[in-house]
Write an enzyme that holds these catalytic residues in place. Structure first.
Site, PDB file in Angstrom:
ATOM      1  N   ARG A  61      -5.546  -6.071  -4.587  1.00 42.85           N
ATOM      2  CA  ARG A  61      -4.979  -4.858  -3.966  1.00 42.85           C
ATOM      3  C   ARG A  61      -4.910  -3.741  -4.999  1.00 42.85           C
ATOM      4  O   ARG A  61      -5.135  -2.578  -4.683  1.00 42.85           O
ATOM      5  CB  ARG A  61      -3.586  -5.137  -3.414  1.00 42.85           C
ATOM      6  CG  ARG A  61      -3.644  -5.881  -2.082  1.00 42.85           C
ATOM      7  CD  ARG A  61      -2.331  -5.867  -1.341  1.00 42.85           C
ATOM      8  NE  ARG A  61      -2.071  -4.681  -0.557  1.00 42.85           N
ATOM      9  CZ  ARG A  61      -2.569  -4.448   0.682  1.00 42.85           C
ATOM     10  NH1 ARG A  61      -3.384  -5.322   1.208  1.00 42.85           N
ATOM     11  NH2 ARG A  61      -2.256  -3.354   1.339  1.00 42.85           N
ATOM     12  N   ASP A  96       0.839   0.783  -2.879  1.00 43.12           N
ATOM     13  CA  ASP A  96      -0.186   1.665  -3.475  1.00 43.12           C
ATOM     14  C   ASP A  96       0.439   3.018  -3.795  1.00 43.12           C
ATOM     15  O   ASP A  96       1.558   3.314  -3.385  1.00 43.12           O
ATOM     16  CB  ASP A  96      -1.371   1.823  -2.513  1.00 43.12           C
ATOM     17  CG  ASP A  96      -0.990   2.536  -1.218  1.00 43.12           C
ATOM     18  OD1 ASP A  96      -1.116   1.938  -0.134  1.00 43.12           O
ATOM     19  OD2 ASP A  96      -0.521   3.693  -1.285  1.00 43.12           O
ATOM     20  N   HIS A 111       9.299  -1.755  -1.329  1.00 46.70           N
ATOM     21  CA  HIS A 111       8.770  -3.082  -1.699  1.00 46.70           C
ATOM     22  C   HIS A 111       8.148  -3.045  -3.085  1.00 46.70           C
ATOM     23  O   HIS A 111       7.279  -3.851  -3.407  1.00 46.70           O
ATOM     24  CB  HIS A 111       7.730  -3.551  -0.674  1.00 46.70           C
ATOM     25  CG  HIS A 111       8.330  -3.895   0.648  1.00 46.70           C
ATOM     26  ND1 HIS A 111       7.580  -4.061   1.780  1.00 46.70           N
ATOM     27  CD2 HIS A 111       9.625  -4.046   1.027  1.00 46.70           C
ATOM     28  CE1 HIS A 111       8.373  -4.340   2.798  1.00 46.70           C
ATOM     29  NE2 HIS A 111       9.610  -4.340   2.382  1.00 46.70           N
ATOM     30  N   CYS A 119       4.002  -7.573 -17.051  1.00 50.61           N
ATOM     31  CA  CYS A 119       4.384  -8.817 -17.722  1.00 50.61           C
ATOM     32  C   CYS A 119       4.668  -8.500 -19.190  1.00 50.61           C
ATOM     33  O   CYS A 119       3.881  -7.836 -19.867  1.00 50.61           O
ATOM     34  CB  CYS A 119       3.238  -9.827 -17.619  1.00 50.61           C
ATOM     35  SG  CYS A 119       3.539 -11.269 -18.639  1.00 50.61           S
ATOM     36  N   GLY A 153       2.330   3.369  11.134  1.00 48.97           N
ATOM     37  CA  GLY A 153       1.469   2.303  10.636  1.00 48.97           C
ATOM     38  C   GLY A 153       2.158   1.077  10.094  1.00 48.97           C
ATOM     39  O   GLY A 153       1.818   0.573   9.028  1.00 48.97           O
ATOM     40  N   THR A 154       3.156   0.568  10.813  1.00 49.16           N
ATOM     41  CA  THR A 154       3.802  -0.680  10.411  1.00 49.16           C
ATOM     42  C   THR A 154       4.031  -1.538  11.651  1.00 49.16           C
ATOM     43  O   THR A 154       4.351  -1.024  12.718  1.00 49.16           O
ATOM     44  CB  THR A 154       5.119  -0.410   9.644  1.00 49.16           C
ATOM     45  OG1 THR A 154       5.707  -1.646   9.267  1.00 49.16           O
ATOM     46  CG2 THR A 154       6.103   0.400  10.467  1.00 49.16           C
ATOM     47  N   GLU A 181      -1.837   0.412  17.490  1.00 45.84           N
ATOM     48  CA  GLU A 181      -1.405  -0.768  18.259  1.00 45.84           C
ATOM     49  C   GLU A 181       0.108  -0.728  18.457  1.00 45.84           C
ATOM     50  O   GLU A 181       0.823  -0.174  17.625  1.00 45.84           O
ATOM     51  CB  GLU A 181      -1.745  -2.062  17.507  1.00 45.84           C
ATOM     52  CG  GLU A 181      -3.232  -2.265  17.249  1.00 45.84           C
ATOM     53  CD  GLU A 181      -3.456  -3.253  16.118  1.00 45.84           C
ATOM     54  OE1 GLU A 181      -4.144  -4.271  16.350  1.00 45.84           O
ATOM     55  OE2 GLU A 181      -2.925  -3.024  15.009  1.00 45.84           O
ATOM     56  N   ALA A 197      -3.375   7.140  12.141  1.00 42.48           N
ATOM     57  CA  ALA A 197      -2.538   8.071  11.374  1.00 42.48           C
ATOM     58  C   ALA A 197      -3.282   9.359  11.049  1.00 42.48           C
ATOM     59  O   ALA A 197      -2.723  10.452  11.172  1.00 42.48           O
ATOM     60  CB  ALA A 197      -2.068   7.389  10.083  1.00 42.48           C
TER      61      ALA A 197
HETATM   62  N1  APR Z   1      -3.330   4.291  11.387  1.00 40.29           N
HETATM   63  C1  APR Z   1      -2.040   3.912  11.649  1.00 40.29           C
HETATM   64  N2  APR Z   1      -1.634   2.617  11.770  1.00 40.29           N
HETATM   65  C2  APR Z   1      -2.586   1.669  11.640  1.00 40.29           C
HETATM   66  C3  APR Z   1      -3.951   1.972  11.365  1.00 40.29           C
HETATM   67  C4  APR Z   1      -4.296   3.359  11.240  1.00 40.29           C
HETATM   68  N3  APR Z   1      -5.554   3.734  11.009  1.00 40.29           N
HETATM   69  N4  APR Z   1      -4.655   0.788  11.306  1.00 40.29           N
HETATM   70  C5  APR Z   1      -3.750  -0.216  11.526  1.00 40.29           C
HETATM   71  N5  APR Z   1      -2.519   0.313  11.731  1.00 40.29           N
HETATM   72  C6  APR Z   1      -1.270  -0.396  12.034  1.00 40.29           C
HETATM   73  C7  APR Z   1      -1.475  -1.723  12.735  1.00 40.29           C
HETATM   74  O1  APR Z   1      -1.503  -1.502  14.136  1.00 40.29           O
HETATM   75  C8  APR Z   1      -0.232  -2.515  12.322  1.00 40.29           C
HETATM   76  O2  APR Z   1       0.818  -2.314  13.269  1.00 40.29           O
HETATM   77  O3  APR Z   1      -0.669  -0.731  10.813  1.00 40.29           O
HETATM   78  C9  APR Z   1       0.188  -1.858  11.011  1.00 40.29           C
HETATM   79  C10 APR Z   1       0.046  -2.749   9.784  1.00 40.29           C
HETATM   80  O4  APR Z   1       0.945  -3.813   9.924  1.00 40.29           O
HETATM   81  P1  APR Z   1       1.087  -4.905   8.745  1.00 40.29           P
HETATM   82  O5  APR Z   1      -0.242  -5.351   8.315  1.00 40.29           O
HETATM   83  O6  APR Z   1       2.055  -5.912   9.261  1.00 40.29           O
HETATM   84  O7  APR Z   1       1.706  -4.091   7.536  1.00 40.29           O
HETATM   85  P2  APR Z   1       3.230  -3.636   7.317  1.00 40.29           P
HETATM   86  O8  APR Z   1       3.948  -3.450   8.601  1.00 40.29           O
HETATM   87  O9  APR Z   1       3.211  -2.512   6.376  1.00 40.29           O
HETATM   88  O10 APR Z   1       3.812  -4.959   6.563  1.00 40.29           O
HETATM   89  C11 APR Z   1       5.160  -4.928   6.148  1.00 40.29           C
HETATM   90  O11 APR Z   1       4.926  -7.081   5.138  1.00 40.29           O
HETATM   91  O12 APR Z   1       3.770  -8.652   4.002  1.00 40.29           O
HETATM   92  C12 APR Z   1       4.720  -7.698   3.881  1.00 40.29           C
HETATM   93  O13 APR Z   1       5.245  -6.576   1.875  1.00 40.29           O
HETATM   94  C13 APR Z   1       4.325  -6.599   2.910  1.00 40.29           C
HETATM   95  O14 APR Z   1       5.007  -4.264   2.989  1.00 40.29           O
HETATM   96  C14 APR Z   1       4.437  -5.319   3.729  1.00 40.29           C
HETATM   97  C15 APR Z   1       5.321  -5.735   4.876  1.00 40.29           C
END
Ligand code: APR
Length: 206
Positions: A61, A96, A111, A119, A153-154, A181, A197
């Site tokens: 990453r 990031d 996070h 380290c 986007g979460t 989604e 986004a």
């Molecule tokens: N624009 C906006 N949203 C998007 C896009 C896009 N182009 N592409 C995907 N997504 C959405 C997906 O629909 C999904 O709901 O981004 C979301 C990503 O979800 P996760 O992969 O679960 O990521 P996140 O919610 O940030 O995870 C939370 O989980 O594993 C831990 O520490 C890690 O910070 C992370 C936390």
């Protein structure tokens, strides 16, 4: 998104905001990284169980993040911060630095950050051993002052971030979700914009 001069905006972002910069989300594509479930590579338990695997995951990453560029969504939020000043607060779950590279300043990495922990023996950065969110008091202070919550986007699957919208509802403030989604906490939002986004944010802030 109409904001009055009195409005205070709290923005929460997740991996989705960096997806169009080429950084894989955690639960997109079935949430697999090299065939490993996200729970096997991005949680405190995973670090305890298999630090070498977690190390490889975060090193990948880090390489990806270094090669990535901020996208129109990161830039739109930085522009909105310029306009709102201290009435704007950005809390990200992302490790990031694309928000900072887009110009965001009032930002909190709940996070941790890929580029912060090092380290002591090898001076190599390492992922935070515990995903215990950083400085939640400051985050809740800002959430309790906000009049609008924008979530981008979460997936709404990881707490405490997934609970911010419920706190906002208890305070009867406006809540907006942006993402292609439906998140797991969909029903908690007043407004849902099912779009990427980079598509939605520039329009939303105009
Ligand atoms: N624009 C906006 N949203 C998007 C896009 C896009 N182009 N592409 C995907 N997504 C959405 C997906 O629909 C999904 O709901 O981004 C979301 C990503 O979800 P996760 O992969 O679960 O990521 P996140 O919610 O940030 O995870 C939370 O989980 O594993 C831990 O520490 C890690 O910070 C992370 C936390």
């Amino acid at each position: 998104m109409h904001l009055t001069p009195q409005d205070r905006l709290f923005v929460l972002t997740g991996a989705g905001i960096s997806a169009e910069s080429g950084l894989a989300t955690f639960r997109g594509s079935g949430g697999l990284w090299n065939g490993h479930r996200v729970e096997e590579v991005a949680t405190p338990e995973a670090w305890q169980a298999n630090p070498e695997l977690v190390w490889r995951f975060y090193s990948q990453r880090r390489r990806d993040a270094l090669a990535a560029q901020p996208n129109a969504a990161h830039k739109a939020l930085a522009k909105l911060e310029e306009r709102l000043g201290d009435r704007f607060y950005l809390c990200t779950q992302n490790v990031d630095d694309l928000h900072e590279r887009a110009g965001s300043r009032r930002i909190h990495h709940m996070h941790g950050s890929l580029f912060q922990s090092r380290c002591t023996r090898t001076n190599e950065p390492f992922p935070d051993q515990s995903l215990i969110p950083l400085d939640m008091d400051a985050i809740y202070r800002e959430l309790n002052r906000a009049t609008v919550l924008l979530v981008v986007g979460t997936s709404g699957s990881v707490y405490p971030a997934a609970g911010f919208v419920h706190i906002a509802n208890q305070r009867h403030i406006r809540t907006i979700y942006v993402g292609p989604e439906e998140p797991l906490n969909l029903d908690a939002f007043d407004e849902v914009i099912l779009s990427t986004a980079t598509e939605a944010l520039p329009k939303l802030i105009e």
